[in-house]
Design a protein around this motif. Structure first.
Motif, short mmCIF file in Angstrom:
data_model
loop_
_atom_site.label_atom_id
_atom_site.label_comp_id
_atom_site.label_asym_id
_atom_site.label_seq_id
_atom_site.Cartn_x
_atom_site.Cartn_y
_atom_site.Cartn_z
N VAL A 34 1.61 6.24 -6.36
CA VAL A 34 2.62 6.56 -5.34
C VAL A 34 2.99 5.30 -4.58
CG1 VAL A 34 3.10 7.87 -3.21
CG2 VAL A 34 1.85 8.96 -5.08
N TYR B 129 -1.35 10.39 -13.30
CA TYR B 129 -1.30 9.09 -12.64
C TYR B 129 -2.37 9.00 -11.57
CZ TYR B 129 3.38 8.70 -14.68
OH TYR B 129 4.44 8.64 -15.54
N LEU C 206 3.92 13.04 -8.71
CA LEU C 206 4.15 11.64 -8.36
C LEU C 206 5.61 11.41 -7.99
CD1 LEU C 206 3.49 8.64 -8.10
CD2 LEU C 206 3.71 8.46 -10.59
N LEU D 159 -2.36 12.64 -10.25
CA LEU D 159 -1.07 13.30 -10.03
C LEU D 159 -0.32 13.46 -11.34
CD1 LEU D 159 0.08 11.10 -7.01
CD2 LEU D 159 -0.81 13.43 -6.88
#
Length: 140
Positions: free
Chosen positions: A47, A42, A9, A4
């Protein structure tokens, strides 16, 4: 490279980009990989990490406390960072704050019930329910 980007994110976790950067600087969120163009990427699990941090904040934990709890999950923290111990201590803090807020509410309600309209007049009245002398001494 899969994962992400910062905006994705942030949107998925319900925070802004500055929050992600701050969490990185604080060590709460691992520094992400970067694309050849320098964009942060990421892992999908980030998350969950950000959501955990936000939930812990809503429960009253400070970022320092959260950092220790997150480190515990990674196996890096001291033994006193156990979630159950921290949660028990946080419960005691919350109960103390509730007691303080209840006392404040009761005192304010007593002032309303006594018909106090002006703090100066109320402070000079022997029937004033607000403990001005005790409150003034508490800050010293």
């Amino acid at each position: 490279m899969t994962g992400l980007r910062s905006g994705e994110l942030a949107g998925a976790a319900g925070v802004n980009l500055q929050t992600l950067r701050y969490y990185e600087r604080r060590g709460l969120l691992a520094a992400p990989d970067r694309t050849l163009g320098g964009h942060r990427v990421y892992p999908a699990g980030a998350v969950t990490t950000v959501r955990i941090i936000k939930a812990a904040q809503r429960l009253g934990f400070t970022l320092d406390e959260i950092a220790e709890l997150v480190d515990t999950g990674r196996g890096h923290a001291r033994s006193d960072a156990d979630l159950r111990e921290r949660a028990t201590a946080k419960i005691a803090e919350v109960e103390s704050r509730i007691a303080d807020l209840t006392a404040i509410r009761d005192t304010l309600q007593a002032a309303v019930d006594a018909g106090c309209h002006d703090l100066r007049d109320c402070a000079g009245s022997p029937d004033c329910p607000i403990p001005f002398t005790r409150l003034a001494g508490a800050g010293t």
